[in-house]
Design a protein around this motif. Structure first.
Motif, PDB file in Angstrom:
ATOM      1  N   LYS A  14      46.255  91.129   2.238  1.00 10.99           N
ATOM      2  CA  LYS A  14      45.774  90.203   1.191  1.00 10.99           C
ATOM      3  C   LYS A  14      45.966  90.851  -0.176  1.00 10.99           C
ATOM      4  CE  LYS A  14      43.965  87.338  -1.546  1.00 10.99           C
ATOM      5  NZ  LYS A  14      42.860  87.439  -2.409  1.00 10.99           N
ATOM      6  N   SER A  16      45.702  89.939  -4.408  1.00  9.43           N
ATOM      7  CA  SER A  16      45.365  88.938  -5.425  1.00  9.43           C
ATOM      8  C   SER A  16      46.664  88.582  -6.147  1.00  9.43           C
ATOM      9  CB  SER A  16      44.356  89.518  -6.416  1.00  9.43           C
ATOM     10  OG  SER A  16      44.979  90.535  -7.161  1.00  9.43           O
ATOM     11  N   GLY A  17      46.644  87.508  -6.895  1.00  6.81           N
ATOM     12  CA  GLY A  17      47.827  87.134  -7.662  1.00  6.81           C
ATOM     13  C   GLY A  17      48.285  88.279  -8.565  1.00  6.81           C
ATOM     14  N   GLY A  56      46.311  83.358  -6.415  1.00  2.00           N
ATOM     15  CA  GLY A  56      46.997  82.607  -7.466  1.00  2.00           C
ATOM     16  C   GLY A  56      46.452  82.904  -8.849  1.00  2.00           C
ATOM     17  N   GLY A  57      45.563  83.898  -8.917  1.00  2.00           N
ATOM     18  CA  GLY A  57      44.853  84.198 -10.168  1.00  2.00           C
ATOM     19  C   GLY A  57      45.752  84.558 -11.343  1.00  2.00           C
ATOM     20  N   PHE A  60      46.631  80.643 -12.122  1.00  2.00           N
ATOM     21  CA  PHE A  60      45.594  79.625 -12.258  1.00  2.00           C
ATOM     22  C   PHE A  60      44.397  79.866 -11.332  1.00  2.00           C
ATOM     23  CE2 PHE A  60      43.729  75.461 -11.985  1.00  2.00           C
ATOM     24  CZ  PHE A  60      43.907  74.973 -13.267  1.00  2.00           C
ATOM     25  N   ALA A  75      40.854  70.966  -9.997  1.00  2.00           N
ATOM     26  CA  ALA A  75      41.227  72.287 -10.523  1.00  2.00           C
ATOM     27  C   ALA A  75      41.598  73.222  -9.364  1.00  2.00           C
ATOM     28  CB  ALA A  75      40.067  72.863 -11.330  1.00  2.00           C
ATOM     29  N   ASP A  76      40.848  73.139  -8.278  1.00  2.00           N
ATOM     30  CA  ASP A  76      41.139  73.993  -7.129  1.00  2.00           C
ATOM     31  C   ASP A  76      42.476  73.637  -6.476  1.00  2.00           C
ATOM     32  OD1 ASP A  76      39.028  75.729  -7.297  1.00  2.00           O
ATOM     33  OD2 ASP A  76      37.754  74.658  -5.880  1.00  2.00           O
ATOM     34  N   GLY A  79      44.961  75.349  -8.328  1.00  2.00           N
ATOM     35  CA  GLY A  79      44.947  76.774  -7.932  1.00  2.00           C
ATOM     36  C   GLY A  79      45.735  76.998  -6.648  1.00  2.00           C
ATOM     37  N   GLY A 138      43.451  75.403   2.358  1.00  2.00           N
ATOM     38  CA  GLY A 138      43.908  74.030   2.138  1.00  2.00           C
ATOM     39  C   GLY A 138      42.813  73.112   1.644  1.00  2.00           C
ATOM     40  N   PHE A 141      36.978  74.566  -3.271  1.00  2.00           N
ATOM     41  CA  PHE A 141      35.715  75.318  -3.143  1.00  2.00           C
ATOM     42  C   PHE A 141      35.861  76.548  -2.266  1.00  2.00           C
ATOM     43  CE2 PHE A 141      34.627  70.908  -4.098  1.00  2.00           C
ATOM     44  CZ  PHE A 141      33.965  71.081  -5.309  1.00  2.00           C
ATOM     45  N   THR A 144      41.433  82.398  -1.865  1.00  2.00           N
ATOM     46  CA  THR A 144      42.427  82.944  -0.930  1.00  2.00           C
ATOM     47  C   THR A 144      41.858  84.100  -0.102  1.00  2.00           C
ATOM     48  OG1 THR A 144      43.315  84.170  -2.794  1.00  2.00           O
ATOM     49  CG2 THR A 144      44.494  82.197  -2.144  1.00  2.00           C
TER      50      THR A 144
HETATM   51  N1  UDP Z   1      41.983  77.831  -3.909  1.00  2.00           N
HETATM   52  C1  UDP Z   1      41.252  76.844  -3.243  1.00  2.00           C
HETATM   53  N2  UDP Z   1      41.129  76.901  -1.877  1.00  2.00           N
HETATM   54  C2  UDP Z   1      41.656  77.925  -1.137  1.00  2.00           C
HETATM   55  C3  UDP Z   1      42.372  78.947  -1.806  1.00  2.00           C
HETATM   56  C4  UDP Z   1      42.521  78.877  -3.187  1.00  2.00           C
HETATM   57  O1  UDP Z   1      40.750  75.929  -3.872  1.00  2.00           O
HETATM   58  O2  UDP Z   1      41.498  77.921   0.091  1.00  2.00           O
HETATM   59  C5  UDP Z   1      42.211  77.742  -5.376  1.00  2.00           C
HETATM   60  C6  UDP Z   1      41.013  78.155  -6.217  1.00  2.00           C
HETATM   61  O3  UDP Z   1      40.997  77.348  -7.367  1.00  2.00           O
HETATM   62  C7  UDP Z   1      41.380  79.572  -6.613  1.00  2.00           C
HETATM   63  C8  UDP Z   1      42.874  79.486  -6.802  1.00  2.00           C
HETATM   64  O4  UDP Z   1      43.280  78.604  -5.748  1.00  2.00           O
HETATM   65  O5  UDP Z   1      40.751  79.977  -7.800  1.00  2.00           O
HETATM   66  C9  UDP Z   1      43.636  80.782  -6.732  1.00  2.00           C
HETATM   67  O6  UDP Z   1      43.204  81.579  -5.644  1.00  2.00           O
HETATM   68  P1  UDP Z   1      42.318  82.923  -5.839  1.00  2.00           P
HETATM   69  O7  UDP Z   1      41.335  82.740  -6.955  1.00  2.00           O
HETATM   70  O8  UDP Z   1      41.781  83.282  -4.505  1.00  2.00           O
HETATM   71  O9  UDP Z   1      43.433  83.968  -6.283  1.00  2.00           O
HETATM   72  P2  UDP Z   1      43.300  85.567  -6.481  1.00  2.00           P
HETATM   73  O10 UDP Z   1      41.999  85.851  -7.161  1.00  2.00           O
HETATM   74  O11 UDP Z   1      43.336  86.192  -5.109  1.00  2.00           O
HETATM   75  O12 UDP Z   1      44.510  85.912  -7.303  1.00  2.00           O
END
Ligand code: UDP
Length: 239
Positions: A14, A16-17, A56-57, A60, A75-76, A79, A138, A141, A144
Motif C-alpha cells: 500500500k 499513498s498517492g 489518490g492524495g 485529490f 467528492a469521494d 477521489g 468502490g 466514505f 484506499t
Molecule cells: N476514496 C473513496 N473510497 C475508497 C477509496 C478512496 O471514497 O474506497 C476516495 C476518498 O475521497 C479519498 C480519495 O479517494 O480521499 C483518495 O484516496 P486516499 O485518501 O486513500 O489516498 P492516499 O491518502 O492513500 O493518497
C-alpha cells in the motif's frame, strides 16, 4: 552472511498517492514513480507475488473538497477516479521495465482496465503478474487504506506492506520531534488505543481480525522493499 530468503510469498503493497507516484508535490512525479516501479520489479523478480494499492492524495482527497461544501459522496467518487489514474501510472512504469501487470478497478471501467474479480486476480498472481487494485473499495466514505486491507484479506496475503517516507512508526513525528522513537513491533491494539494513525482504524481492525501483519517501512530507500521482506533493515511490524 548467506542471503536470507524472503519471509513472505504473497504481499500487498500500500502506497499513498504521494509515496507512490506524487513525490512532494501535486500530480505525478516521474522520478518517484520510476523508483517505486524498480522496488516492485525487484520483488516480483525474486518470485514474490505482489498486489499493489495506490492512493489518490497526490491528485485529490474527497474530504478536502467536502469541506468546501461539495457533497461528500461526489467528492469521494472524484477521489476514487484519482486512484485509477495513479494505478495506470504505476502500470505504465512497471511495464516499461518489463514487469507484467493487470489493473483491476472496484468501479468497472472496461475501456481502460479489468473490473475487480477476485478469482481472476488470484490467477494473475499465480502467473507472476503484479495486480494493481484501483478505486479503493468502490464506495464513498472509505479510503484506499480500507481498500488495501480488504484486498489483502481477499487475496490471502502473508503481509500488508505500508510504504511511507519514514522508516516505521514513531512515538511522534520524527520530522518535527528529534526525540521521537521508532517502534520495532506494535500490537494492533496498541496502534488503535494510542491512535497512532498508521492506517485507518477500519483497515487496522480488518488486519487484526484476519491475522495479517502490517509492516511499515520507507519506500524512499533503494532496494528497501526486498530487504524488508527478508527481515533485514529498519521497519515496524504490527501484529
Ligand atoms: N476514496 C473513496 N473510497 C475508497 C477509496 C478512496 O471514497 O474506497 C476516495 C476518498 O475521497 C479519498 C480519495 O479517494 O480521499 C483518495 O484516496 P486516499 O485518501 O486513500 O489516498 P492516499 O491518502 O492513500 O493518497
Amino acid at each position: 552472511m548467506p542471503d536470507s530468503p524472503p519471509r513472505y510469498k504473497r504481499i500487498l503493497l500500500k502506497l499513498s498517492g504521494e509515496a507512490g507516484v506524487g513525490g512532494d508535490g501535486f500530480g505525478i512525479d516521474p522520478k518517484t514513480l520510476g523508483a517505486v516501479a524498480e522496488e516492485i520489479a525487484e520483488v516480483a523478480r525474486a518470485g514474490i507475488q505482489v498486489c499493489v494499492v495506490v492512493g489518490g492524495g497526490n491528485i485529490f482527497r474527497g474530504a478536502a473538497l467536502a469541506e468546501t461544501g461539495m457533497e461528500r459522496a461526489s467528492a469521494d467518487y472524484m477521489g476514487m477516479l484519482a486512484t485509477i489514474m495513479n494505478a495506470l501510472a504505476v502500470q505504465a512504469a512497471l511495464e516499461k521495465i518489463g514487469v507484467y501487470t493487470r489493473v483491476q478497478s472496484a468501479i468497472p471501467m472496461e475501456a481502460i482496465c479489468e473490473p475487480y474479480i477476485r478469482r481472476r486476480a488470484l490467477r494473475h498472481l499465480e502467473k507472476g503478474r503484479v495486480v494493481i487494485f484501483a478505486a479503493g473499495v468502490g464506495a464513498p466514505f472509505f479510503t484506499t487504506d480500507s481498500g488495501a486491507a480488504l484486498r489483502a484479506a481477499e487475496m490471502g496475503v502473508d503481509a500488508l506492506l505500508k510504504g511511507t517516507s519514514v522508516d516505521g512508526v514513531y512515538t511522534a513525528d520524527p520530522k518535527k520531534d528529534p526525540d521521537a522513537k521508532r517502534y520495532d513491533t506494535l500490537s494492533y491494539k496498541e496502534v488503535l488505543s494510542k491512535d497512532l494513525r498508521v492506517m485507518d482504524t477500519s483497515a487496522v481492525s480488518l488486519m487484526r481480525d484476519n491475522h495479517i501483519p502490517i509492516v511499515v517501512f520507507s519506500i524512499r530507500e533503494r532496494g528497501n522493499l526486498l530487504k524488508v521482506l527478508k527481515g533485514e533493515g529498519v521497519f515496524t511490524t504490527i501484529a
